[in-house]
Enzyme design. Structure first.
Site, PDB file in Angstrom:
ATOM      1  N   GLU A  92       0.841  -1.200   0.000  1.00 23.61           N
ATOM      2  CA  GLU A  92       0.000   0.000   0.000  1.00 23.61           C
ATOM      3  C   GLU A  92       0.872   1.245   0.000  1.00 23.61           C
ATOM      4  OE1 GLU A  92      -3.146  -0.130  -0.455  1.00 23.61           O
ATOM      5  OE2 GLU A  92      -3.518  -2.262  -0.078  1.00 23.61           O
TER       6      GLU A  92
ATOM      7  N   TYR B  56     -13.309 -14.793 -18.181  1.00 26.48           N
ATOM      8  CA  TYR B  56     -12.812 -15.149 -16.854  1.00 26.48           C
ATOM      9  C   TYR B  56     -12.294 -16.591 -16.802  1.00 26.48           C
ATOM     10  CZ  TYR B  56     -11.606 -14.774 -12.070  1.00 26.48           C
ATOM     11  OH  TYR B  56     -10.841 -14.753 -10.941  1.00 26.48           O
TER      12      TYR B  56
ATOM     13  N   LYS C 233      -6.056 -19.386 -12.299  1.00 26.77           N
ATOM     14  CA  LYS C 233      -6.830 -20.000 -11.211  1.00 26.77           C
ATOM     15  C   LYS C 233      -6.737 -21.526 -11.270  1.00 26.77           C
ATOM     16  CE  LYS C 233      -8.249 -16.281  -9.121  1.00 26.77           C
ATOM     17  NZ  LYS C 233      -7.509 -15.873  -7.886  1.00 26.77           N
TER      18      LYS C 233
ATOM     19  N   LEU D 265     -17.544  -9.949  -6.404  1.00 26.54           N
ATOM     20  CA  LEU D 265     -17.764  -8.741  -5.615  1.00 26.54           C
ATOM     21  C   LEU D 265     -17.032  -7.573  -6.233  1.00 26.54           C
ATOM     22  CD1 LEU D 265     -17.458 -10.081  -2.005  1.00 26.54           C
ATOM     23  CD2 LEU D 265     -19.351  -8.759  -2.919  1.00 26.54           C
TER      24      LEU D 265
HETATM   25  P1  NAD Z   1      -7.920  -6.764  -3.544  1.00 21.65           P
HETATM   26  O1  NAD Z   1      -7.340  -5.973  -4.652  1.00 21.65           O
HETATM   27  O2  NAD Z   1      -8.990  -6.147  -2.719  1.00 21.65           O
HETATM   28  O3  NAD Z   1      -6.758  -7.214  -2.520  1.00 21.65           O
HETATM   29  C1  NAD Z   1      -5.471  -7.508  -2.953  1.00 21.65           C
HETATM   30  C2  NAD Z   1      -4.504  -7.501  -1.788  1.00 21.65           C
HETATM   31  O4  NAD Z   1      -3.196  -7.887  -2.275  1.00 21.65           O
HETATM   32  C3  NAD Z   1      -4.306  -6.140  -1.098  1.00 21.65           C
HETATM   33  O5  NAD Z   1      -4.129  -6.354   0.283  1.00 21.65           O
HETATM   34  C4  NAD Z   1      -2.992  -5.634  -1.715  1.00 21.65           C
HETATM   35  O6  NAD Z   1      -2.268  -4.741  -0.889  1.00 21.65           O
HETATM   36  C5  NAD Z   1      -2.245  -6.936  -1.837  1.00 21.65           C
HETATM   37  N1  NAD Z   1      -1.148  -6.919  -2.826  1.00 21.65           N
HETATM   38  C6  NAD Z   1      -1.221  -6.745  -4.169  1.00 21.65           C
HETATM   39  N2  NAD Z   1       0.013  -6.856  -4.715  1.00 21.65           N
HETATM   40  C7  NAD Z   1       0.875  -7.106  -3.696  1.00 21.65           C
HETATM   41  C8  NAD Z   1       2.273  -7.336  -3.599  1.00 21.65           C
HETATM   42  N3  NAD Z   1       3.060  -7.340  -4.684  1.00 21.65           N
HETATM   43  N4  NAD Z   1       2.807  -7.538  -2.382  1.00 21.65           N
HETATM   44  C9  NAD Z   1       2.030  -7.544  -1.259  1.00 21.65           C
HETATM   45  N5  NAD Z   1       0.706  -7.364  -1.292  1.00 21.65           N
HETATM   46  C10 NAD Z   1       0.142  -7.133  -2.489  1.00 21.65           C
HETATM   47  O7  NAD Z   1      -8.389  -8.127  -4.196  1.00 21.65           O
HETATM   48  P2  NAD Z   1      -9.514  -9.199  -3.828  1.00 21.65           P
HETATM   49  O8  NAD Z   1     -10.632  -9.011  -4.771  1.00 21.65           O
HETATM   50  O9  NAD Z   1      -9.769  -9.270  -2.365  1.00 21.65           O
HETATM   51  O10 NAD Z   1      -8.763 -10.520  -4.314  1.00 21.65           O
HETATM   52  C11 NAD Z   1      -8.134 -11.426  -3.436  1.00 21.65           C
HETATM   53  C12 NAD Z   1      -8.249 -12.812  -4.033  1.00 21.65           C
HETATM   54  O11 NAD Z   1      -9.623 -13.180  -4.116  1.00 21.65           O
HETATM   55  C13 NAD Z   1      -7.692 -12.921  -5.456  1.00 21.65           C
HETATM   56  O12 NAD Z   1      -7.066 -14.164  -5.616  1.00 21.65           O
HETATM   57  C14 NAD Z   1      -8.951 -12.864  -6.304  1.00 21.65           C
HETATM   58  O13 NAD Z   1      -8.785 -13.472  -7.568  1.00 21.65           O
HETATM   59  C15 NAD Z   1      -9.897 -13.641  -5.426  1.00 21.65           C
HETATM   60  N6  NAD Z   1     -11.333 -13.480  -5.740  1.00 21.65           N
HETATM   61  C16 NAD Z   1     -11.872 -12.250  -5.999  1.00 21.65           C
HETATM   62  C17 NAD Z   1     -13.224 -12.147  -6.319  1.00 21.65           C
HETATM   63  C18 NAD Z   1     -13.861 -10.800  -6.594  1.00 21.65           C
HETATM   64  O14 NAD Z   1     -14.957 -10.775  -7.144  1.00 21.65           O
HETATM   65  N7  NAD Z   1     -13.242  -9.704  -6.223  1.00 21.65           N
HETATM   66  C19 NAD Z   1     -14.032 -13.287  -6.332  1.00 21.65           C
HETATM   67  C20 NAD Z   1     -13.458 -14.518  -6.023  1.00 21.65           C
HETATM   68  C21 NAD Z   1     -12.103 -14.593  -5.736  1.00 21.65           C
END
Ligand code: NAD
Ligand code: NA
Length: 396
Positions: free
Chosen positions: A74, A234, A243, A272
């Site tokens: 961040e 996707y 994935k 989401l």
């Molecule tokens: P997000 O962007 O809200 O969170 C990502 C996190 O990763 C943050 O804390 C960020 O600081 C951290 N991050 C990114 N790059 C980084 C790095 N190089 N070093 C350290 N930290 C780093 O994303 P999210 O939507 O919560 O996604 C999290 C997981 O959930 C992913 O694998 C995503 O594919 C999966 N997912 C998301 C959804 C959706 O609809 N958003 C649905 C199912 C699964």
């Protein structure tokens, strides 16, 4: 300063500390309202500052009194330049955790790097001894490979044929056709390198080598499947390949954790609004219809509701962990319900700029998008002068 949203496409360049604090408070209150979970005690969360990772951290801490170490990337604040939202979220989380007498420390840096892994290892050794749960929740467009130094970029593209479908600009509500050219082999490889399971395995190997995993430790990463409608971009596109790799890696990790009887899981979560998902074409239109239908059926959930259900009903329900026939935990069960998907399919065919206002939940989408950055949060006075320079008390 007075902080206002400044958007550029699907990103917002500013974030509001009080709004982020209120979001975290709301999530904590939700977890407390659901009662204690007989869950983990010492937890490492990689990707802990926003989205599912933050919600997992809050669930572990306020549902199970767990000590947590959070790793994230961040942007810190500077005078007159607000931090990124995950910074403010983490500050709010740590303040609340410390007030509740819970251990909480954070590391801000590139989780893909050897340096940040080492720093995390040192901190676990010093403070916690071992962890019994590792959450892997990174979402990143790039990864510098720790062995080669090569910077890989992930792409969101179909594989094989170009893909054309409807998409919405969620700021204006305008629906248009979007065509995306198929990925090259190199695009596919790069996306797997960034969002696949290699780095998850690296983390688990490093922790295991230093004997930092408690007996029967669990690790979990998050995946998505979604309906036929979004498959080309996707699940059958480049991100889907990543994935697939992530899901296969769970089995590799479980094998390597045999000695401690540890297990790796993937949880398939619902779609989401997050910073990551707003960037995928077609998905925002799907989500705005999904929200409408799930809200009408009283089964809508945000990140925190999903993670509460994951911990309480799946991971720590005092009985066997239920999975699908590919070994995955499913908390996308309500999204994928046949009646919900049939309704979305019908709405999709009728969705135009004119109809979307009434058949979709664009307002819910837009609201959730601004909420990610601490804006449009109920109860927050955005006219007040706020201090943009906020510290994360347990930042290493
Ligand atoms: P997000 O962007 O809200 O969170 C990502 C996190 O990763 C943050 O804390 C960020 O600081 C951290 N991050 C990114 N790059 C980084 C790095 N190089 N070093 C350290 N930290 C780093 O994303 P999210 O939507 O919560 O996604 C999290 C997981 O959930 C992913 O694998 C995503 O594919 C999966 N997912 C998301 C959804 C959706 O609809 N958003 C649905 C199912 C699964
Ligand atoms: Na996350």
């Amino acid at each position: 300063m007075i902080i206002e949203p400044r958007t550029r496409g699907f990103i917002c360049l500013t974030a509001h500390p009080i709004g982020c604090e209120q979001n975290v408070q709301n999530q904590i209150d939700y977890i407390k309202s659901k009662g204690a979970i007989n869950g983990p005690k010492k937890v490492l969360v990689i990707g802990a500052s926003t989205g599912f990772g933050l919600a997992s951290r809050i669930t572990a801490a306020f549902g199970s009194d767990a000590a947590t170490i959070g790793v994230f990337l961040e942007k810190p604040p500077k005078p007159n330049r607000p931090a990124s939202p995950g910074w403010y979220n983490s500050a709010a989380f740590e303040n609340q955790a410390h007030q509740a007498g819970l251990y909480a420390k954070s590391i801000n840096g590139d989780a893909f790097s050897k340096e940040i892994k080492q720093q995390t290892i040192d901190l676990i050794k010093k403070d916690l001894g071992q962890v019994d749960l590792v959450i892997y929740s990174l979402a990143s467009p790039v990864r510098v490979h720790p062995e080669t130094g090569v910077k890989h970029k992930s792409v969101l593209k179909p594989i094989g044929d170009p893909y054309t479908n409807k998409t919405v600009d969620f700021h204006t509500g305008d629906i248009s056709q979007v065509s995306i050219d198929p990925a090259t082999e190199e695009d596919i490889e790069n996306t797997i390198t960034v969002m696949g399971g290699e780095d998850w395995k690296f983390w688990m190997d490093a922790l295991q080598k230093e004997d930092l995993l408690a007996p029967e430790a669990k690790t979990i990463a998050y995946s998505y499947i979604g309906p036929k409608l979004t498959e080309p971009v996707y699940r059958k596109g480049t991100i889907g390949r990543a994935k697939d790799h992530l899901e296969a890696t769970a089995f590799d990790i479980t094998k390597s954790l045999k000695d401690i009887d540890g297990k790796a899981y993937v949880s398939v979560n619902k779609a989401l609004v997050t910073q990551a998902s707003s960037a995928i074409p077609v998905i925002p239109l799907y989500i705005s219809l999904l929200y409408k239908v799930m809200k009408e059926n009283n089964v809508h959930e945000g990140c925190i509701e999903q993670m509460q259900r994951l911990f309480a009903d799946r991971l720590y329900n005092n009985s066997e962990i239920e999975t699908d026939d590919e070994g995955r935990i499913r908390v996308d069960d309500w999204e994928m319900r046949e009646d919900i998907q049939a309704k979305i399919k019908e709405l999709w065919d009728n969705a135009t700029t004119e109809t979307l206002v009434s058949i979709g939940d664009l307002e819910g989408y837009s609201n959730d998008f601004f909420n990610l950055f601490g804006f449009k949060v109920a109860g927050v006075d955005y006219n007040q002068d706020v201090n943009e320079v906020v510290e994360i008390p347990g930042l290493q």
